[in-house]
Design a protein around this motif. Structure first.
Motif, PDB file in Angstrom:
ATOM      1  N   SER A  96       0.848  -1.192   0.000  1.00  0.00           N
ATOM      2  CA  SER A  96       0.000   0.000   0.000  1.00  0.00           C
ATOM      3  C   SER A  96       0.882   1.238   0.000  1.00  0.00           C
ATOM      4  O   SER A  96       2.016   1.209   0.493  1.00  0.00           O
ATOM      5  CB  SER A  96      -0.927   0.031   1.218  1.00  0.00           C
ATOM      6  OG  SER A  96      -0.178   0.071   2.422  1.00  0.00           O
ATOM      7  N   THR A  97       0.350   2.307  -0.574  1.00  0.00           N
ATOM      8  CA  THR A  97       1.050   3.586  -0.612  1.00  0.00           C
ATOM      9  C   THR A  97       0.141   4.640   0.004  1.00  0.00           C
ATOM     10  O   THR A  97      -1.028   4.753  -0.390  1.00  0.00           O
ATOM     11  CB  THR A  97       1.413   3.979  -2.048  1.00  0.00           C
ATOM     12  OG1 THR A  97       2.310   2.998  -2.584  1.00  0.00           O
ATOM     13  CG2 THR A  97       2.073   5.343  -2.100  1.00  0.00           C
ATOM     14  N   PHE A  98       0.657   5.392   0.964  1.00  0.00           N
ATOM     15  CA  PHE A  98      -0.179   6.375   1.651  1.00  0.00           C
ATOM     16  C   PHE A  98       0.700   7.433   2.310  1.00  0.00           C
ATOM     17  O   PHE A  98       1.904   7.272   2.478  1.00  0.00           O
ATOM     18  CB  PHE A  98      -1.067   5.712   2.704  1.00  0.00           C
ATOM     19  CG  PHE A  98      -0.308   4.978   3.793  1.00  0.00           C
ATOM     20  CD1 PHE A  98       0.191   5.650   4.905  1.00  0.00           C
ATOM     21  CD2 PHE A  98      -0.088   3.613   3.706  1.00  0.00           C
ATOM     22  CE1 PHE A  98       0.884   4.986   5.904  1.00  0.00           C
ATOM     23  CE2 PHE A  98       0.607   2.931   4.703  1.00  0.00           C
ATOM     24  CZ  PHE A  98       1.097   3.621   5.806  1.00  0.00           C
ATOM     25  N   ARG A  99       0.063   8.520   2.712  1.00  0.00           N
ATOM     26  CA  ARG A  99       0.681   9.527   3.557  1.00  0.00           C
ATOM     27  C   ARG A  99      -0.426  10.299   4.260  1.00  0.00           C
ATOM     28  O   ARG A  99      -1.455  10.624   3.673  1.00  0.00           O
ATOM     29  CB  ARG A  99       1.574  10.469   2.737  1.00  0.00           C
ATOM     30  CG  ARG A  99       0.864  11.241   1.665  1.00  0.00           C
ATOM     31  CD  ARG A  99       1.814  11.973   0.725  1.00  0.00           C
ATOM     32  NE  ARG A  99       2.562  13.035   1.398  1.00  0.00           N
ATOM     33  CZ  ARG A  99       3.293  13.931   0.736  1.00  0.00           C
ATOM     34  NH1 ARG A  99       3.352  13.890  -0.599  1.00  0.00           N
ATOM     35  NH2 ARG A  99       3.960  14.866   1.380  1.00  0.00           N
ATOM     36  N   PHE A 100      -0.247  10.540   5.531  1.00  0.00           N
ATOM     37  CA  PHE A 100      -1.194  11.343   6.294  1.00  0.00           C
ATOM     38  C   PHE A 100      -0.464  12.018   7.448  1.00  0.00           C
ATOM     39  O   PHE A 100       0.614  11.591   7.866  1.00  0.00           O
ATOM     40  CB  PHE A 100      -2.382  10.506   6.796  1.00  0.00           C
ATOM     41  CG  PHE A 100      -2.021   9.306   7.630  1.00  0.00           C
ATOM     42  CD1 PHE A 100      -1.758   9.410   8.988  1.00  0.00           C
ATOM     43  CD2 PHE A 100      -1.962   8.046   7.047  1.00  0.00           C
ATOM     44  CE1 PHE A 100      -1.439   8.295   9.748  1.00  0.00           C
ATOM     45  CE2 PHE A 100      -1.647   6.921   7.800  1.00  0.00           C
ATOM     46  CZ  PHE A 100      -1.380   7.055   9.163  1.00  0.00           C
ATOM     47  N   ASP A 101      -1.054  13.101   7.957  1.00  0.00           N
ATOM     48  CA  ASP A 101      -0.431  13.888   9.013  1.00  0.00           C
ATOM     49  C   ASP A 101      -0.600  13.210  10.366  1.00  0.00           C
ATOM     50  O   ASP A 101      -1.615  12.546  10.632  1.00  0.00           O
ATOM     51  CB  ASP A 101      -1.055  15.285   9.072  1.00  0.00           C
ATOM     52  CG  ASP A 101      -0.881  16.054   7.779  1.00  0.00           C
ATOM     53  OD1 ASP A 101       0.013  15.700   7.000  1.00  0.00           O
ATOM     54  OD2 ASP A 101      -1.658  17.008   7.550  1.00  0.00           O
ATOM     55  N   VAL A 102       0.400  13.380  11.226  1.00  0.00           N
ATOM     56  CA  VAL A 102       0.329  12.886  12.598  1.00  0.00           C
ATOM     57  C   VAL A 102       0.752  14.020  13.528  1.00  0.00           C
ATOM     58  O   VAL A 102       1.739  14.707  13.265  1.00  0.00           O
ATOM     59  CB  VAL A 102       1.215  11.637  12.819  1.00  0.00           C
ATOM     60  CG1 VAL A 102       0.600  10.417  12.154  1.00  0.00           C
ATOM     61  CG2 VAL A 102       2.632  11.856  12.292  1.00  0.00           C
ATOM     62  N   GLU A 103       0.010  14.199  14.613  1.00  0.00           N
ATOM     63  CA  GLU A 103       0.299  15.299  15.532  1.00  0.00           C
ATOM     64  C   GLU A 103      -0.238  14.965  16.921  1.00  0.00           C
ATOM     65  O   GLU A 103      -1.335  14.407  17.049  1.00  0.00           O
ATOM     66  CB  GLU A 103      -0.337  16.593  15.022  1.00  0.00           C
ATOM     67  CG  GLU A 103      -0.061  17.799  15.891  1.00  0.00           C
ATOM     68  CD  GLU A 103      -0.684  19.068  15.331  1.00  0.00           C
ATOM     69  OE1 GLU A 103      -0.819  20.048  16.097  1.00  0.00           O
ATOM     70  OE2 GLU A 103      -1.042  19.100  14.130  1.00  0.00           O
ATOM     71  N   MET A 104       0.531  15.297  17.942  1.00  0.00           N
ATOM     72  CA  MET A 104       0.060  15.148  19.306  1.00  0.00           C
ATOM     73  C   MET A 104      -0.742  16.382  19.692  1.00  0.00           C
ATOM     74  O   MET A 104      -0.285  17.516  19.543  1.00  0.00           O
ATOM     75  CB  MET A 104       1.237  14.985  20.275  1.00  0.00           C
ATOM     76  CG  MET A 104       2.061  13.732  20.078  1.00  0.00           C
ATOM     77  SD  MET A 104       1.144  12.156  20.223  1.00  0.00           S
ATOM     78  CE  MET A 104       0.473  12.284  21.885  1.00  0.00           C
ATOM     79  N   VAL A 105      -1.961  16.166  20.173  1.00  0.00           N
ATOM     80  CA  VAL A 105      -2.791  17.228  20.743  1.00  0.00           C
ATOM     81  C   VAL A 105      -3.083  16.816  22.174  1.00  0.00           C
ATOM     82  O   VAL A 105      -3.810  15.857  22.406  1.00  0.00           O
ATOM     83  CB  VAL A 105      -4.094  17.421  19.956  1.00  0.00           C
ATOM     84  CG1 VAL A 105      -4.933  18.537  20.586  1.00  0.00           C
ATOM     85  CG2 VAL A 105      -3.798  17.735  18.497  1.00  0.00           C
ATOM     86  N   GLY A 106      -2.472  17.520  23.120  1.00  0.00           N
ATOM     87  CA  GLY A 106      -2.543  17.053  24.499  1.00  0.00           C
ATOM     88  C   GLY A 106      -1.874  15.701  24.609  1.00  0.00           C
ATOM     89  O   GLY A 106      -0.725  15.521  24.206  1.00  0.00           O
ATOM     90  N   ASN A 107      -2.594  14.714  25.106  1.00  0.00           N
ATOM     91  CA  ASN A 107      -2.068  13.360  25.256  1.00  0.00           C
ATOM     92  C   ASN A 107      -2.432  12.449  24.086  1.00  0.00           C
ATOM     93  O   ASN A 107      -2.177  11.245  24.147  1.00  0.00           O
ATOM     94  CB  ASN A 107      -2.623  12.732  26.545  1.00  0.00           C
ATOM     95  CG  ASN A 107      -2.146  13.452  27.778  1.00  0.00           C
ATOM     96  OD1 ASN A 107      -0.984  13.815  27.889  1.00  0.00           O
ATOM     97  ND2 ASN A 107      -3.052  13.677  28.721  1.00  0.00           N
ATOM     98  N   THR A 108      -3.029  13.006  23.046  1.00  0.00           N
ATOM     99  CA  THR A 108      -3.642  12.196  21.992  1.00  0.00           C
ATOM    100  C   THR A 108      -2.911  12.334  20.669  1.00  0.00           C
ATOM    101  O   THR A 108      -2.618  13.446  20.229  1.00  0.00           O
ATOM    102  CB  THR A 108      -5.115  12.604  21.799  1.00  0.00           C
ATOM    103  OG1 THR A 108      -5.793  12.576  23.061  1.00  0.00           O
ATOM    104  CG2 THR A 108      -5.818  11.657  20.831  1.00  0.00           C
ATOM    105  N   LEU A 109      -2.663  11.196  20.029  1.00  0.00           N
ATOM    106  CA  LEU A 109      -2.102  11.194  18.691  1.00  0.00           C
ATOM    107  C   LEU A 109      -3.241  11.318  17.682  1.00  0.00           C
ATOM    108  O   LEU A 109      -4.119  10.458  17.607  1.00  0.00           O
ATOM    109  CB  LEU A 109      -1.330   9.898  18.434  1.00  0.00           C
ATOM    110  CG  LEU A 109      -0.788   9.716  17.011  1.00  0.00           C
ATOM    111  CD1 LEU A 109       0.273  10.768  16.697  1.00  0.00           C
ATOM    112  CD2 LEU A 109      -0.236   8.314  16.811  1.00  0.00           C
ATOM    113  N   PHE A 110      -3.238  12.409  16.905  1.00  0.00           N
ATOM    114  CA  PHE A 110      -4.214  12.607  15.838  1.00  0.00           C
ATOM    115  C   PHE A 110      -3.608  12.162  14.514  1.00  0.00           C
ATOM    116  O   PHE A 110      -2.481  12.538  14.179  1.00  0.00           O
ATOM    117  CB  PHE A 110      -4.629  14.074  15.757  1.00  0.00           C
ATOM    118  CG  PHE A 110      -5.745  14.448  16.695  1.00  0.00           C
ATOM    119  CD1 PHE A 110      -6.997  14.768  16.207  1.00  0.00           C
ATOM    120  CD2 PHE A 110      -5.547  14.466  18.070  1.00  0.00           C
ATOM    121  CE1 PHE A 110      -8.037  15.100  17.072  1.00  0.00           C
ATOM    122  CE2 PHE A 110      -6.566  14.800  18.936  1.00  0.00           C
ATOM    123  CZ  PHE A 110      -7.823  15.110  18.440  1.00  0.00           C
TER     124      PHE A 110
END
Length: 468
Positions: free
Chosen positions: A168-182
């Motif tokens: 599979s080929t993909f890309r998406f953003d990852v970011e910590m908001v408080g204690n949560t990985l979005f």
């Protein structure tokens, strides 16, 4: 969610009121809607600097036990419906389409045109904002401090495919908001051009929306569950539900008189209205269409998707040149449980990767990041290139992290206390974490393991990195 896929893969749904669409018709038409202008897919920015590679061979030992590699404590969390493409309004809780099959055989018109890849990305600058807003709107006491991961089913499915060595080929953003990985997909207004098949036409003919929700173009469902010692909130597009399985629902969304929207300037809010009702997970259905020429549906491909979304009912509709005579309804809950047991080792790795991803994003939290993969390659955590993207607007970031209080008089402002005190041993009176279970009685409490959140600069904390 992939909407009633036929011989091709696409998202969105065409609801043409029974009229046969013509080649060149406008994309993603709704019931009684006016034609919409064609949208061109924006260019994809180049990938940025590599931060770290993650493979199944270089994972630290997160001590994932066999019992951890199971989904537990599944609960309805929120839902909303999306309407006309010209509007970014959401209807909370909205309602899935009701399964109402016509008499068989049924000859259906083919699908034509271009279809949105991601309804949320096309409507909203921050695709997960409607998920967050609906979570708070339906539950005044919603506490995000014990949520570890928020994302759509597609993003978690990408990681699951990597774990299982599926190309599979993909890309998406990852970011910590408080204690949560979005985890935020960034398809924006990307469309899939020149769609062929009968999936959208099938949904239009075999499902129906309530009168107040006739213009629904997509229903989005949000569930919460525990997996691998992590509390996950998952959003997916819902094909429909069985009205005769519309049983008890613990959530109060169906009885809610008003939405619990924050007292804040409207610039912080997506326009919303209350309509519809929440339905239990036991009634949710996934719909697949397939040409008889391609043979029976491969359940080895479908069960991981059903498992991740915890969908207990599958409808498979077979056609010959658009004539549907074989429509099968199947209860698949036991099948997903069996698949889970048979893939225990892979799911242990899946849980380890999710935990390690939290560690790595924490470690590089001073950067804007995205997760990428090409083909059978490793997971690549990379710095975003070009215009940097945020998981949520500033207001909702602060609200999620507990850094905003809501005054009874309607004044919002920064919280006077540390938003992470319930997770910080140094600030807890007992000296231990005081997590509460968001889903009511979770056996997989994340206090049972210790992660090295090296981004934290408060040496006596060692956890959240936001208390200095």
């Amino acid at each position: 969610m992939h909407r009633g896929r036929g011989s091709n893969s696409y998202r969105g749904r065409w609801r043409g009121g029974g009229q046969t669409p013509r080649p060149g018709d406008s994309w993603n038409r709704g019931r009684n809607s006016t034609p919409k202008p064609k949208v061109t897919t924006p260019p994809t920015p180049p990938t940025g600097r590599l931060i770290v590679e993650i493979t199944t061979d270089n994972l630290p030992n997160h001590n994932i036990q066999a019992d951890d590699a199971k989904i537990n404590n599944v609960n309805f969390a929120a839902s909303y419906s999306l309407v006309d493409q010209h509007s970014s309004k959401i209807i909370i809780p909205g309602q899935p389409a009701t399964w109402k099959p016509p008499q068989l055989p049924a000859q259906l018109p083919p699908d034509y045109g271009d279809y949105l890849r991601d309804h949320n990305g096309a409507r909203f600058k921050h695709p997960l904002q409607p998920t967050v807003q609906s979570l708070f709107a339906l539950n005044k006491s919603f506490d995000p401090s014990n949520i570890d991961i928020v994302g759509c089913a597609s993003s978690l499915g990408d990681i699951l495919r990597f774990t299982r060595s599926v190309e599979s080929t993909f890309r998406f953003d990852v970011e910590m908001v408080g204690n949560t990985l979005f985890m935020v997909r960034n398809h924006q207004k990307e469309v899939i051009p020149d769609v062929r098949g009968y999936g959208h036409s099938f949904l239009d003919s075999f499902t129906s929306h309530e009168d107040k929700l006739k213009k629904t173009e997509s229903h989005q469902r949000v569930i919460s569950y525990s997996f691998g010692g992590l509390k996950c909130v998952l959003r997916f597009e819902c094909d429909g539900y069985f009205a005769d399985k519309d049983g008890e629902l613990d959530a109060t969304a169906s009885e809610l008189k008003d939405l619990n929207l924050p007292k804040t300037p409207t610039s912080n809010l997506i326009q919303s209205e209350k309509s519809g009702k929440a339905v239990p997970q036991e009634s949710i259905i996934e719909i697949k269409t397939r040409s008889q020429a391609k043979g029976t549906l491969d359940m080895n491909e479908q069960l991981p998707r059903l498992w991740l979304r915890q969908i207990p009912n599958l409808i498979t509709a077979y056609h010959f040149r658009g004539k549907f005579a074989d429509v099968q309804e199947q209860a698949v809950k036991q099948d997903t449980l069996s698949w889970e047991a048979e893939h225990e080792a892979e799911l242990q790795s899946f849980a380890s990767i999710l935990r390690q991803l939290i560690v790595e994003v924490k470690r590089a939290s001073h950067l804007k990041l995205e997760l990428c993969r090409t083909g059978l390659g490793p997971l690549e955590l990379r710095e975003q290139s070009g215009v940097q993207r945020e998981a949520l607007p500033a207001y909702w970031k602060d609200k999620w992290a507990g850094e905003y209080r809501e005054d009874p008089d309607g004044e919002d402002g920064p919280s006077d206390t540390c938003a992470h005190s319930d997770r910080c041993p140094s600030l807890s009176q007992s000296g231990e974490s005081s997590d509460t279970e968001g889903s009511g009685g979770d056996d997989d409490d994340d206090d049972d393991f210790a992660l090295d959140y090296t981004a934290c600069d408060f040496t006596t904390c060692g956890y959240c990195g936001h208390c200095a």
